[in-house]
Write an enzyme that holds these catalytic residues in place. Structure first.
Site, mmCIF file in Angstrom:
data_model
loop_
_atom_site.group_PDB
_atom_site.id
_atom_site.type_symbol
_atom_site.label_atom_id
_atom_site.label_comp_id
_atom_site.label_asym_id
_atom_site.label_seq_id
_atom_site.Cartn_x
_atom_site.Cartn_y
_atom_site.Cartn_z
ATOM 1 N N LYS A 22 14.388 22.458 5.091
ATOM 2 C CA LYS A 22 13.433 23.229 5.286
ATOM 3 C C LYS A 22 12.391 21.979 5.479
ATOM 4 O O LYS A 22 11.689 22.320 6.733
ATOM 5 C CB LYS A 22 13.178 23.682 3.735
ATOM 6 N N ASN A 23 12.738 21.000 4.924
ATOM 7 C CA ASN A 23 11.701 19.970 5.297
ATOM 8 C C ASN A 23 11.695 18.926 6.574
ATOM 9 O O ASN A 23 10.988 18.036 6.951
ATOM 10 C CB ASN A 23 11.391 18.973 3.850
ATOM 11 N N ARG A 92 0.821 24.191 2.541
ATOM 12 C CA ARG A 92 0.062 22.317 3.329
ATOM 13 C C ARG A 92 1.388 21.867 4.525
ATOM 14 O O ARG A 92 0.922 21.084 5.527
ATOM 15 C CB ARG A 92 0.366 21.935 1.291
ATOM 16 N N CYS A 116 -2.274 23.675 -4.986
ATOM 17 C CA CYS A 116 -0.610 23.617 -5.078
ATOM 18 C C CYS A 116 -0.501 24.969 -6.977
ATOM 19 O O CYS A 116 -1.476 23.785 -7.969
ATOM 20 C CB CYS A 116 0.559 23.131 -4.733
ATOM 21 N N ARG A 121 -3.629 18.232 -3.615
ATOM 22 C CA ARG A 121 -2.762 17.660 -3.195
ATOM 23 C C ARG A 121 -3.259 17.147 -2.261
ATOM 24 O O ARG A 121 -4.589 18.287 -0.929
ATOM 25 C CB ARG A 121 -1.417 19.001 -2.415
ATOM 26 N N ASP A 124 -6.186 12.242 2.178
ATOM 27 C CA ASP A 124 -6.884 11.386 2.804
ATOM 28 C C ASP A 124 -6.483 10.526 3.615
ATOM 29 O O ASP A 124 -6.835 9.586 3.863
ATOM 30 C CB ASP A 124 -7.425 10.744 1.114
ATOM 31 N N LEU A 125 -4.773 10.255 2.959
ATOM 32 C CA LEU A 125 -4.503 9.017 3.339
ATOM 33 C C LEU A 125 -3.978 9.762 4.514
ATOM 34 O O LEU A 125 -4.329 9.178 5.939
ATOM 35 C CB LEU A 125 -2.580 8.867 2.966
ATOM 36 N N ASP A 304 11.259 16.965 -6.458
ATOM 37 C CA ASP A 304 12.006 18.605 -5.850
ATOM 38 C C ASP A 304 12.748 19.187 -6.616
ATOM 39 O O ASP A 304 13.178 19.908 -5.941
ATOM 40 C CB ASP A 304 12.097 18.426 -4.447
ATOM 41 N N ARG A 396 11.579 31.191 0.156
ATOM 42 C CA ARG A 396 9.781 29.605 1.279
ATOM 43 C C ARG A 396 11.128 28.174 1.398
ATOM 44 O O ARG A 396 11.500 27.985 2.751
ATOM 45 C CB ARG A 396 9.356 29.514 0.298
HETATM 46 C C1 EPZ Z 1 6.418 15.644 1.404
HETATM 47 O O1 EPZ Z 1 5.072 16.924 0.259
HETATM 48 C C2 EPZ Z 1 6.948 17.658 0.938
HETATM 49 N N1 EPZ Z 1 6.846 18.940 1.416
HETATM 50 C C3 EPZ Z 1 7.000 18.174 -0.563
HETATM 51 O O2 EPZ Z 1 8.436 18.705 -1.124
HETATM 52 C C4 EPZ Z 1 7.727 16.800 -2.163
HETATM 53 O O3 EPZ Z 1 7.759 17.286 -2.996
HETATM 54 C C5 EPZ Z 1 6.776 15.632 -1.347
HETATM 55 O O4 EPZ Z 1 7.287 14.889 0.259
HETATM 56 C C6 EPZ Z 1 7.244 14.784 -1.858
HETATM 57 O O5 EPZ Z 1 8.366 14.178 -1.642
HETATM 58 C C7 EPZ Z 1 7.707 18.815 3.111
HETATM 59 O O6 EPZ Z 1 8.254 18.081 3.029
HETATM 60 C C8 EPZ Z 1 7.198 19.833 3.838
HETATM 61 P P1 EPZ Z 1 3.264 13.860 0.107
HETATM 62 P P2 EPZ Z 1 4.043 15.726 1.043
HETATM 63 O O7 EPZ Z 1 2.239 13.580 0.842
HETATM 64 O O8 EPZ Z 1 3.674 15.255 2.204
HETATM 65 C C9 EPZ Z 1 0.061 12.075 -2.683
HETATM 66 C C10 EPZ Z 1 9.118 20.906 -1.372
HETATM 67 O O9 EPZ Z 1 9.423 21.626 -2.410
HETATM 68 N N2 EPZ Z 1 -0.868 12.069 -1.533
HETATM 69 O O10 EPZ Z 1 4.322 13.025 -0.038
HETATM 70 O O11 EPZ Z 1 2.125 17.076 0.659
HETATM 71 C C11 EPZ Z 1 0.382 13.457 -3.069
HETATM 72 O O12 EPZ Z 1 -0.979 13.844 -3.904
HETATM 73 C C12 EPZ Z 1 7.561 20.243 -1.031
HETATM 74 O O13 EPZ Z 1 9.758 21.180 -0.376
HETATM 75 C C13 EPZ Z 1 -2.199 11.476 -1.527
HETATM 76 O O14 EPZ Z 1 -2.661 11.380 -2.122
HETATM 77 O O15 EPZ Z 1 3.736 15.125 -0.218
HETATM 78 C C14 EPZ Z 1 1.264 13.195 -4.416
HETATM 79 O O16 EPZ Z 1 1.131 12.299 -5.407
HETATM 80 C C15 EPZ Z 1 7.315 20.721 -2.167
HETATM 81 N N3 EPZ Z 1 -2.918 11.355 -0.479
HETATM 82 C C16 EPZ Z 1 2.064 11.828 -3.453
HETATM 83 O O17 EPZ Z 1 1.191 10.979 -2.437
HETATM 84 C C17 EPZ Z 1 -2.946 12.178 1.208
HETATM 85 O O18 EPZ Z 1 -3.476 12.405 1.232
HETATM 86 C C18 EPZ Z 1 3.705 12.372 -2.681
HETATM 87 O O19 EPZ Z 1 2.271 13.222 -1.564
HETATM 88 C C19 EPZ Z 1 -0.970 12.137 0.385
HETATM 89 C C20 EPZ Z 1 -0.488 12.308 -0.560
#
Ligand code: EPZ
Length: 420
Positions: A22-23, A92, A116, A121, A124-125, A304, A396
């Site tokens: 999926k991801n 997202r 969520c 979520r 900012d990055l 996950d 999903r």
């Molecule tokens: C991806 O989400 C996955 N989704 C998520 O899987 C997974 O839990 C997550 O990565 C972590 O591995 C997809 O790939 C579609 P992140 P993503 O940006 O990209 C913080 C599932 O169940 N952060 O790596 O949204 C954030 O708050 C889903 O399949 C910032 O602070 O996750 C979190 O604490 C759920 N600022 C950490 O980074 C930002 O701009 C990791 O988030 C972005 C993220």
């Protein structure tokens, strides 16, 4: 809305085919915005999130057609660079279109994703990185409006390792003018697979698979065919299902390399696991030895599978175990629902203490994708019948979950209901 009615107490025995990731799909589908033309993405899973991404791309003029597990995409005629709230709020990952739209068209208007079930979520990055590459970013009425005549190379360090932000910035940098260096980039297999597809399209990316990505921008890319990597989270979920039911299962079409951390932990609990290049077999004949986990970025234990591991540890008969969640602030929404089945779990900030519990069937409510997976897993071992409501969360990210589990001995019925 559908619900699943699950009769517990059946050992799982047999073979489970793993679907495409999926991801992985959600990372490479937006890349088709970077070059006009026709793509075939093989091994694409038939999931709600893939349909949502297809609808989002469709709203921009991209034609998407899933035939079996081949996703045909034609991005020859992009008519819009806007991602509406109605679609982004559902998923997202819709936010991943920002980078490619900006680098290809110099303009993008993308709704901010909401929060969520387990907290804010932020993005900012994503935005800080795009600004470093020369984008002008405005926030207006819940939308990000990003403009750039042409993005330029830059150095950007991720304060926090972010899968989505790394994907967005990769897809922005490949068409930027000059060199970009991304440090503390995410190294999840889905990002590595995205980088490999971009290189096939003509991008110049060094150090793929590491957290320091170097990109030399090019003027244009070309469409390609690609094969989506196997879903490592689906695979981990079914390994845990086999272990919980003291079963004997074999997963096919996997990449065991992507599951090293979870395989090691399953072996610590007493599972017998064998792997070859694409299959993983697991046999378990006892209650699990309680084993603590701490979620981490790749190649650590993925957040996950945290909820699924919790269900597994409820099956231990001698002692308690600890789960520490380090990626999200409050990803324990599944605990109250597990408690309805009789689970004894204490939460202290970002740590859960799981005590072995004998579970009894009940009606439980899914709150998000992986939480609903943990409810299905616990239902497989609870005595009697469990009804899992709001199964759309499961759909999903798990293609045909009841068919795959029934094929190895589970007893799950999908029932249409007019209540939620
Ligand atoms: C991806 O989400 C996955 N989704 C998520 O899987 C997974 O839990 C997550 O990565 C972590 O591995 C997809 O790939 C579609 P992140 P993503 O940006 O990209 C913080 C599932 O169940 N952060 O790596 O949204 C954030 O708050 C889903 O399949 C910032 O602070 O996750 C979190 O604490 C759920 N600022 C950490 O980074 C930002 O701009 C990791 O988030 C972005 C993220």
């Amino acid at each position: 809305m559908d619900k699943l009615v699950i009769e517990g107490g059946h050992r799982l025995k047999g073979t489970i085919p793993i679907s495409g990731s999926k991801n992985g799909s959600l990372a490479i589908m937006p890349a088709t915005l970077l070059a006009s033309g026709v793509y075939t993405l093989h091994n694409t899973p038939n999931l709600r999130d893939v349909w949502t991404m297809s609808r989002l791309l469709g709203s921009m003029g991209v034609h998407c057609d899933l035939n079996g597990d081949d996703l045909f995409i034609d991005s020859s005629n992009i008519t819009s660079q806007e991602a509406p709230y109605e679609l982004v709020k559902k998923m997202r990952a819709s936010f991943y279109v920002l980078g490619p739209l900006l680098s290809r068209y110099g303009y993008a208007k993308v709704s901010l994703p909401g929060g969520c079930a387990w907290g804010p979520r932020p993005v900012d990055l994503h935005l800080k990185g795009l600004e470093k590459l020369g984008a002008k970013i405005e926030l207006d009425n819940g939308y990000v409006i990003a403009k750039a005549d042409r993005l330029h190379g830059a150095r950007f360090h991720f304060d926090v390792s972010s899968v989505g932000a790394t994907g967005n910035l990769l897809m922005a940098a490949v068409l930027a003018k000059g060199n970009t260096i991304l440090t503390n980039a995410a190294t999840e297999p889905e990002i590595t697979a995205l980088a490999r597809m971009l290189v096939k399209m003509g991008a110049k990316i060094e150090n793929i698979g590491t957290n320091q990505l170097e990109i030399e921008g090019v003027d244009e890319l070309k469409p390609v065919d690609e094969t989506t990597i196997p879903d490592r989270i689906e695979a981990a979920t079914y390994l845990i299902a086999g272990a919980m039911t003291k079963g004997k299962i074999e997963l096919t079409n996997t990449n065991p390399y992507h599951l090293s951390a979870i395989i090691a932990k399953l072996e610590e609990t007493g599972c017998q696991i064998d792997v070859n290049s694409s299959n993983i077999s697991l046999e378990m004949d006892q209650a699990p030895i309680p084993v603590d986990i701490t979620t981490n970025i790749y190649p650590g234990i993925p957040t996950d599978i945290q909820a699924q591991w919790m269900s597994y540890m409820l099956c231990s008969e001698n002692g308690s175990s600890k789960i520490t969640e380090t990626i999200y602030t409050d990803r324990f929404k599944h605990v109250p629902e597990l408690a309805r089945l009789g689970a004894q779990i204490e939460i202290l900030d970002s740590t859960a203490i799981i005590n072995g519990s004998s579970l009894k069937g009940a009606t439980v409510m899914s709150s998000d994708l992986r939480a609903s997976a943990s409810l299905v897993l616990s239902a497989l071992v609870a005595s009697g019948k469990t009804e899992v409501l709001r199964v759309y969360h499961l759909d999903r990210g798990y293609q045909g979950i009841e068919m795959k589990l029934n094929a190895v001995g589970a007893n799950i019925k999908r029932v249409k209901t007019d209540t939620i």
